[in-house]
Design a protein around this motif. Structure first.
Motif, PDB file in Angstrom:
ATOM      1  N   GLY A  71      12.038   8.226  -7.418  1.00 31.49           N
ATOM      2  CA  GLY A  71      12.918   8.406  -6.266  1.00 31.49           C
ATOM      3  C   GLY A  71      12.163   8.218  -4.963  1.00 31.49           C
ATOM      4  O   GLY A  71      12.675   7.622  -4.010  1.00 31.49           O
ATOM      5  N   ALA A  72      10.928   8.708  -4.905  1.00 29.21           N
ATOM      6  CA  ALA A  72      10.117   8.583  -3.696  1.00 29.21           C
ATOM      7  C   ALA A  72       9.803   7.117  -3.396  1.00 29.21           C
ATOM      8  O   ALA A  72       9.842   6.688  -2.240  1.00 29.21           O
ATOM      9  N   VAL A  73       9.510   6.352  -4.450  1.00 28.75           N
ATOM     10  CA  VAL A  73       9.222   4.927  -4.271  1.00 28.75           C
ATOM     11  C   VAL A  73      10.467   4.206  -3.754  1.00 28.75           C
ATOM     12  O   VAL A  73      10.385   3.381  -2.829  1.00 28.75           O
ATOM     13  N   ARG A  74      11.630   4.520  -4.330  1.00 25.99           N
ATOM     14  CA  ARG A  74      12.869   3.881  -3.871  1.00 25.99           C
ATOM     15  C   ARG A  74      13.146   4.217  -2.409  1.00 25.99           C
ATOM     16  O   ARG A  74      13.526   3.353  -1.618  1.00 25.99           O
ATOM     17  N   ALA A  75      12.954   5.482  -2.050  1.00 23.40           N
ATOM     18  CA  ALA A  75      13.224   5.917  -0.681  1.00 23.40           C
ATOM     19  C   ALA A  75      12.256   5.258   0.303  1.00 23.40           C
ATOM     20  O   ALA A  75      12.652   4.841   1.397  1.00 23.40           O
ATOM     21  N   MET A  76      10.980   5.173  -0.091  1.00 19.76           N
ATOM     22  CA  MET A  76      10.002   4.544   0.791  1.00 19.76           C
ATOM     23  C   MET A  76      10.279   3.052   0.936  1.00 19.76           C
ATOM     24  O   MET A  76      10.168   2.490   2.037  1.00 19.76           O
ATOM     25  N   GLU A  77      10.664   2.392  -0.149  1.00 16.83           N
ATOM     26  CA  GLU A  77      10.952   0.957  -0.074  1.00 16.83           C
ATOM     27  C   GLU A  77      12.146   0.695   0.829  1.00 16.83           C
ATOM     28  O   GLU A  77      12.131  -0.242   1.639  1.00 16.83           O
ATOM     29  N   ALA A  78      13.173   1.537   0.723  1.00 21.57           N
ATOM     30  CA  ALA A  78      14.336   1.378   1.592  1.00 21.57           C
ATOM     31  C   ALA A  78      13.944   1.590   3.052  1.00 21.57           C
ATOM     32  O   ALA A  78      14.399   0.868   3.952  1.00 21.57           O
ATOM     33  N   HIS A  79      13.092   2.569   3.273  1.00 20.72           N
ATOM     34  CA  HIS A  79      12.628   2.866   4.632  1.00 20.72           C
ATOM     35  C   HIS A  79      11.833   1.689   5.206  1.00 20.72           C
ATOM     36  O   HIS A  79      12.054   1.273   6.348  1.00 20.72           O
ATOM     37  N   LEU A  80      10.921   1.149   4.421  1.00 22.65           N
ATOM     38  CA  LEU A  80      10.103   0.034   4.898  1.00 22.65           C
ATOM     39  C   LEU A  80      10.934  -1.223   5.113  1.00 22.65           C
ATOM     40  O   LEU A  80      10.737  -1.960   6.086  1.00 22.65           O
ATOM     41  N   ASN A  81      11.869  -1.481   4.195  1.00 20.46           N
ATOM     42  CA  ASN A  81      12.722  -2.662   4.344  1.00 20.46           C
ATOM     43  C   ASN A  81      13.579  -2.569   5.603  1.00 20.46           C
ATOM     44  O   ASN A  81      13.754  -3.542   6.336  1.00 20.46           O
ATOM     45  N   LYS A 113       1.416  14.514  -6.817  1.00 23.77           N
ATOM     46  CA  LYS A 113       0.474  15.552  -6.408  1.00 23.77           C
ATOM     47  C   LYS A 113       1.003  16.495  -5.335  1.00 23.77           C
ATOM     48  O   LYS A 113       0.338  17.473  -4.993  1.00 23.77           O
ATOM     49  N   CYS A 114       2.169  16.203  -4.768  1.00 24.66           N
ATOM     50  CA  CYS A 114       2.688  16.968  -3.637  1.00 24.66           C
ATOM     51  C   CYS A 114       2.881  18.444  -3.983  1.00 24.66           C
ATOM     52  O   CYS A 114       3.532  18.784  -4.972  1.00 24.66           O
ATOM     53  N   THR A 115       2.322  19.328  -3.168  1.00 20.82           N
ATOM     54  CA  THR A 115       2.462  20.771  -3.358  1.00 20.82           C
ATOM     55  C   THR A 115       3.448  21.321  -2.330  1.00 20.82           C
ATOM     56  O   THR A 115       3.867  20.615  -1.398  1.00 20.82           O
ATOM     57  N   PHE A 174      12.237  13.837  -2.145  1.00 29.19           N
ATOM     58  CA  PHE A 174      11.725  13.355  -3.430  1.00 29.19           C
ATOM     59  C   PHE A 174      10.291  13.823  -3.665  1.00 29.19           C
ATOM     60  O   PHE A 174       9.900  14.112  -4.796  1.00 29.19           O
ATOM     61  N   LEU A 175       9.511  13.913  -2.591  1.00 28.10           N
ATOM     62  CA  LEU A 175       8.146  14.416  -2.723  1.00 28.10           C
ATOM     63  C   LEU A 175       8.166  15.881  -3.167  1.00 28.10           C
ATOM     64  O   LEU A 175       7.378  16.295  -4.024  1.00 28.10           O
ATOM     65  N   LYS A 176       9.067  16.669  -2.584  1.00 32.45           N
ATOM     66  CA  LYS A 176       9.156  18.096  -2.913  1.00 32.45           C
ATOM     67  C   LYS A 176       9.484  18.317  -4.380  1.00 32.45           C
ATOM     68  O   LYS A 176       9.025  19.280  -5.004  1.00 32.45           O
ATOM     69  N   LEU A 181       0.818  -1.214   0.000  1.00 34.47           N
ATOM     70  CA  LEU A 181       0.000   0.000   0.000  1.00 34.47           C
ATOM     71  C   LEU A 181       0.851   1.263   0.000  1.00 34.47           C
ATOM     72  O   LEU A 181       0.594   2.199  -0.767  1.00 34.47           O
ATOM     73  N   GLU A 182       1.865   1.310   0.845  1.00 34.19           N
ATOM     74  CA  GLU A 182       2.645   2.545   0.954  1.00 34.19           C
ATOM     75  C   GLU A 182       3.493   2.823  -0.288  1.00 34.19           C
ATOM     76  O   GLU A 182       3.726   3.984  -0.627  1.00 34.19           O
ATOM     77  N   LEU A 183       3.928   1.789  -0.972  1.00 35.35           N
ATOM     78  CA  LEU A 183       4.669   2.026  -2.209  1.00 35.35           C
ATOM     79  C   LEU A 183       3.747   2.608  -3.280  1.00 35.35           C
ATOM     80  O   LEU A 183       4.148   3.499  -4.041  1.00 35.35           O
ATOM     81  N   GLY A 184       2.524   2.110  -3.333  1.00 27.59           N
ATOM     82  CA  GLY A 184       1.568   2.668  -4.281  1.00 27.59           C
ATOM     83  C   GLY A 184       1.163   4.076  -3.900  1.00 27.59           C
ATOM     84  O   GLY A 184       1.012   4.958  -4.756  1.00 27.59           O
ATOM     85  N   THR A 185       1.018   4.297  -2.598  1.00 28.06           N
ATOM     86  CA  THR A 185       0.606   5.610  -2.103  1.00 28.06           C
ATOM     87  C   THR A 185       1.654   6.673  -2.392  1.00 28.06           C
ATOM     88  O   THR A 185       1.335   7.773  -2.854  1.00 28.06           O
ATOM     89  N   ILE A 186       2.920   6.356  -2.120  1.00 25.60           N
ATOM     90  CA  ILE A 186       3.978   7.355  -2.289  1.00 25.60           C
ATOM     91  C   ILE A 186       4.132   7.746  -3.754  1.00 25.60           C
ATOM     92  O   ILE A 186       4.462   8.890  -4.080  1.00 25.60           O
ATOM     93  N   LYS A 187       3.861   6.815  -4.650  1.00 24.43           N
ATOM     94  CA  LYS A 187       3.959   7.123  -6.085  1.00 24.43           C
ATOM     95  C   LYS A 187       2.925   8.171  -6.485  1.00 24.43           C
ATOM     96  O   LYS A 187       3.234   9.126  -7.209  1.00 24.43           O
TER      97      LYS A 187
END
Length: 241
Positions: free
Chosen positions: A219-229, A127-129, A211-213, A116-122
């Motif tokens: 990049g955001a997906v990679r960072a989130m995956e590393a964080h979750l792992n 959309k991040c403002t 990466f969101l900014k 879920l979080e990998l899909g969410t971060i993508k």
């Protein structure tokens, strides 16, 4: 007639209160009763459905237990807004029982979180403002201020991840994320290993934010995956203690 088919077609007589509940639920579904509306009085419902007071009261109690209405003593009951959060809150007690009764379900829940979080971060990265980014930065600082309090630190962690989910503007993603993290962190609060990992967590959150900014989905997906792992090692299955 085939005996099996005949058995399958047996008529089941519903309790009067169940029938009243179904009629009220239909009124909600059709819009006849909308969020904020007052629910007809017990006397009016008795006349409308041709049933006694006990059936009406039991049906109204069932409506309240499911979060569909709020009963105010001394006042009129009102219809609640139907939201994704309301729906998932109904699962809360059952989910916690499921997690406590079978430790393996914790691992299944962590797997769901990962997906879920990998899909969410993508989606969130697209959309991040600047306002979203500023609020996430503030949440990271709030979490840093709670570094000496494991419980407060965990709550701040949930706030950061759910804020990311809110960027998707999808209420189902937000509600599922919030409930999933609450179940996971609350159930695991006594099993978390925090010493030495707080700064790592904060650093990973900062990387995700960068990466969101820049609206960099990959990049955001990679960072989130590393964080979750990495965070998987913060949890110890109850069965391995």
């Amino acid at each position: 007639m085939n005996k099996t088919n005949a058995a399958d077609s047996k008529i089941v007589r519903l309790k009067l209160s169940d029938q009243v509940f179904e009629r009220l639920r239909e009124m909600l579904a059709s819009g006849e009763l909308a969020a904020g509306d007052t629910v007809p009085s017990e006397r009016d419902l008795m006349e409308l459905f041709g049933v006694g007071r006990p059936a009406v009261r039991e049906a109204l109690q069932s409506m309240q237990s499911k979060g569909l209405i709020t009963i105010t003593h001394g006042g009129r009951s009102r219809v609640n807004a139907l939201t994704a959060g309301l729906a998932f809150n109904q699962l809360d007690d059952i989910a916690k029982l499921l997690l406590s009764s079978e430790p393996a379900n914790i691992d299944y829940l962590k797997q769901v979180r990962h997906i879920l979080e990998l899909g969410t971060i993508k989606i969130a990265a697209q959309k991040c403002t600047s306002k979203d980014a500023a609020e996430l930065a503030k949440l990271i600082e709030d979490q840093r201020s709670q570094i000496k309090s494991p419980e407060a630190f965990m709550k701040a962690d949930i706030a950061f991840h759910t804020r990311i989910a809110s960027i998707t503007t999808n209420p189902l993603i937000y509600s599922i994320t919030e409930m999933m993290l609450t179940w996971l962190f609350e159930y695991h609060s006594s099993l978390l290993i925090w010493p030495g990992r707080e700064e790592t967590t904060l650093g990973e959150h900062a990387t995700i934010l960068s990466f969101l900014k820049s609206n960099d989905s990959e990049g955001a997906v990679r960072a989130m995956e590393a964080h979750l792992n990495r965070s998987q090692s913060s949890f110890i299955s109850a069965g391995k203690r």
